[in-house]
Design a protein around this motif. Sequence first.
Motif, PDB file in Angstrom:
ATOM      1  N   GLY A  84       4.020 -23.419 -11.472  1.00 12.25           N
ATOM      2  CA  GLY A  84       3.500 -22.760 -12.660  1.00 12.25           C
ATOM      3  C   GLY A  84       2.637 -21.548 -12.439  1.00 12.25           C
ATOM      4  N   SER A  85       2.708 -20.910 -11.279  1.00 10.16           N
ATOM      5  CA  SER A  85       1.946 -19.675 -11.079  1.00 10.16           C
ATOM      6  C   SER A  85       2.657 -18.761 -10.093  1.00 10.16           C
ATOM      7  CB  SER A  85       0.524 -19.972 -10.599  1.00 10.16           C
ATOM      8  OG  SER A  85       0.543 -20.507  -9.306  1.00 10.16           O
ATOM      9  N   VAL A  86       2.337 -17.479 -10.209  1.00 15.04           N
ATOM     10  CA  VAL A  86       2.793 -16.477  -9.253  1.00 15.04           C
ATOM     11  C   VAL A  86       1.622 -16.203  -8.322  1.00 15.04           C
ATOM     12  CG1 VAL A  86       3.573 -14.093  -8.925  1.00 15.04           C
ATOM     13  CG2 VAL A  86       4.350 -15.395 -10.906  1.00 15.04           C
ATOM     14  N   ARG A  87       1.880 -16.295  -7.024  1.00 21.51           N
ATOM     15  CA  ARG A  87       0.848 -16.004  -6.035  1.00 21.51           C
ATOM     16  C   ARG A  87       1.185 -14.670  -5.375  1.00 21.51           C
ATOM     17  NH1 ARG A  87      -0.880 -20.283  -1.578  1.00 21.51           N
ATOM     18  NH2 ARG A  87      -2.050 -21.020  -3.379  1.00 21.51           N
ATOM     19  N   VAL A  88       0.187 -13.801  -5.315  1.00 17.27           N
ATOM     20  CA  VAL A  88       0.296 -12.508  -4.653  1.00 17.27           C
ATOM     21  C   VAL A  88      -0.623 -12.550  -3.440  1.00 17.27           C
ATOM     22  CG1 VAL A  88      -0.140 -10.019  -4.858  1.00 17.27           C
ATOM     23  CG2 VAL A  88       0.670 -11.319  -6.853  1.00 17.27           C
ATOM     24  N   GLU A  89      -0.089 -12.176  -2.282  1.00 19.13           N
ATOM     25  CA  GLU A  89      -0.909 -12.081  -1.071  1.00 19.13           C
ATOM     26  C   GLU A  89      -0.643 -10.734  -0.419  1.00 19.13           C
ATOM     27  OE1 GLU A  89      -1.237 -16.590   0.571  1.00 19.13           O
ATOM     28  OE2 GLU A  89       0.703 -15.608   0.853  1.00 19.13           O
ATOM     29  N   VAL A  90      -1.711 -10.022  -0.113  1.00 16.56           N
ATOM     30  CA  VAL A  90      -1.609  -8.765   0.614  1.00 16.56           C
ATOM     31  C   VAL A  90      -2.458  -8.908   1.860  1.00 16.56           C
ATOM     32  CG1 VAL A  90      -2.068  -6.283   0.589  1.00 16.56           C
ATOM     33  CG2 VAL A  90      -1.143  -7.408  -1.446  1.00 16.56           C
ATOM     34  N   THR A  91      -1.818  -8.718   3.016  1.00 14.73           N
ATOM     35  CA  THR A  91      -2.488  -8.871   4.314  1.00 14.73           C
ATOM     36  C   THR A  91      -2.541  -7.523   5.001  1.00 14.73           C
ATOM     37  OG1 THR A  91      -1.648 -11.130   4.493  1.00 14.73           O
ATOM     38  CG2 THR A  91      -2.395 -10.077   6.533  1.00 14.73           C
ATOM     39  N   ASP A  92      -3.732  -7.147   5.449  1.00 11.39           N
ATOM     40  CA  ASP A  92      -3.868  -5.907   6.204  1.00 11.39           C
ATOM     41  C   ASP A  92      -4.434  -6.208   7.583  1.00 11.39           C
ATOM     42  OD1 ASP A  92      -6.779  -5.826   6.149  1.00 11.39           O
ATOM     43  OD2 ASP A  92      -6.652  -5.086   4.100  1.00 11.39           O
ATOM     44  N   SER A  93      -4.652  -5.188   8.373  1.00 11.84           N
ATOM     45  CA  SER A  93      -5.036  -5.366   9.778  1.00 11.84           C
ATOM     46  C   SER A  93      -6.518  -5.172  10.055  1.00 11.84           C
ATOM     47  CB  SER A  93      -4.242  -4.381  10.645  1.00 11.84           C
ATOM     48  OG  SER A  93      -2.868  -4.649  10.530  1.00 11.84           O
ATOM     49  N   ARG A  94      -7.328  -4.969   9.039  1.00  7.57           N
ATOM     50  CA  ARG A  94      -8.751  -4.757   9.257  1.00  7.57           C
ATOM     51  C   ARG A  94      -9.518  -6.004   8.842  1.00  7.57           C
ATOM     52  NH1 ARG A  94     -11.493  -0.090  10.330  1.00  7.57           N
ATOM     53  NH2 ARG A  94      -9.598   1.046   9.849  1.00  7.57           N
ATOM     54  N   SER A  95     -10.390  -6.490   9.705  1.00  6.19           N
ATOM     55  CA  SER A  95     -11.178  -7.690   9.395  1.00  6.19           C
ATOM     56  C   SER A  95     -12.326  -7.349   8.463  1.00  6.19           C
ATOM     57  CB  SER A  95     -11.740  -8.299  10.678  1.00  6.19           C
ATOM     58  OG  SER A  95     -10.691  -8.825  11.448  1.00  6.19           O
ATOM     59  N   GLY A  96     -12.852  -8.378   7.834  1.00  6.39           N
ATOM     60  CA  GLY A  96     -14.012  -8.222   6.970  1.00  6.39           C
ATOM     61  C   GLY A  96     -13.613  -8.036   5.527  1.00  6.39           C
ATOM     62  N   PRO A  97     -14.533  -8.320   4.644  1.00  2.05           N
ATOM     63  CA  PRO A  97     -14.237  -8.188   3.220  1.00  2.05           C
ATOM     64  C   PRO A  97     -14.024  -6.728   2.850  1.00  2.05           C
ATOM     65  CG  PRO A  97     -16.542  -8.730   3.554  1.00  2.05           C
ATOM     66  CD  PRO A  97     -15.887  -8.797   4.897  1.00  2.05           C
ATOM     67  N   PRO A  98     -13.263  -6.481   1.788  1.00  4.81           N
ATOM     68  CA  PRO A  98     -13.011  -5.110   1.378  1.00  4.81           C
ATOM     69  C   PRO A  98     -14.152  -4.503   0.583  1.00  4.81           C
ATOM     70  CG  PRO A  98     -11.843  -6.620  -0.049  1.00  4.81           C
ATOM     71  CD  PRO A  98     -12.497  -7.448   1.027  1.00  4.81           C
ATOM     72  N   PHE A  99     -15.254  -5.239   0.394  1.00  3.77           N
ATOM     73  CA  PHE A  99     -16.370  -4.761  -0.399  1.00  3.77           C
ATOM     74  C   PHE A  99     -17.613  -5.547  -0.003  1.00  3.77           C
ATOM     75  CE2 PHE A  99     -14.085  -8.095  -2.493  1.00  3.77           C
ATOM     76  CZ  PHE A  99     -15.058  -9.023  -2.724  1.00  3.77           C
ATOM     77  N   PRO A 100     -18.792  -5.014  -0.278  1.00  9.03           N
ATOM     78  CA  PRO A 100     -20.000  -5.805  -0.038  1.00  9.03           C
ATOM     79  C   PRO A 100     -20.065  -6.974  -1.019  1.00  9.03           C
ATOM     80  CG  PRO A 100     -20.504  -3.471  -0.375  1.00  9.03           C
ATOM     81  CD  PRO A 100     -19.055  -3.664  -0.701  1.00  9.03           C
ATOM     82  N   LEU A 101     -20.395  -8.146  -0.527  1.00  3.45           N
ATOM     83  CA  LEU A 101     -20.454  -9.346  -1.370  1.00  3.45           C
ATOM     84  C   LEU A 101     -21.813  -9.430  -2.058  1.00  3.45           C
ATOM     85  CD1 LEU A 101     -18.826 -11.786   1.189  1.00  3.45           C
ATOM     86  CD2 LEU A 101     -17.748 -10.763  -0.800  1.00  3.45           C
TER      87      LEU A 101
END
Length: 167
Positions: A84-101
């Motif tokens: 019952g859901s669509v899952r989207v996953e995007v994987t890149d090569s840089r570690s760490g969060p994409p923004f300050p938490l």
Amino acid sequence: MTAPFAPQSAVTVRVFSQRLSATPRGARLGRHLAVNQLHSWGIPHGTDVSDAVASIVAELAANAVTHGRVPGRDFELRLSIAAGSVRVEVTDSRSGPPFPLTGPGGVRPTHPLDEHGRGLLLVAALADRWEILGREPSPGKTVRAEVDLPGWFPPDPSLPRTAEAGQ
């Protein structure tokens, strides 16, 4: 003597995965591929779910290209549909969060005149669930988002697809 198993409904899992160049062209292609794949799975273009997934893929792919890019490395787009859901996953090569938490839900607050920084707010608004996962082996990360399909059931593949045949 044991009781017979109760009949269970079949769970159809569909998966699409594609590595794309970490360029703006790769990000655009990812969005187009996602929308076309959903359509082939029975989620037509222009529906709320298709539009939400398209926007989520566009944002996560743009982030992978802009912030997660490592020269010479691709990013991966993965779509799956099950339960019952669509899952989207995007994987890149840089570690760490994409923004300050720092903000609510882990999203960085933005100033009204900022030109950037609202993309993950969009993902948070459109997705029913989302998270950031570290990749093993490192380096890299996966941003995962799910969009629920209320009342949607995958079409039975044994039935003819009369709507597409123009009947």
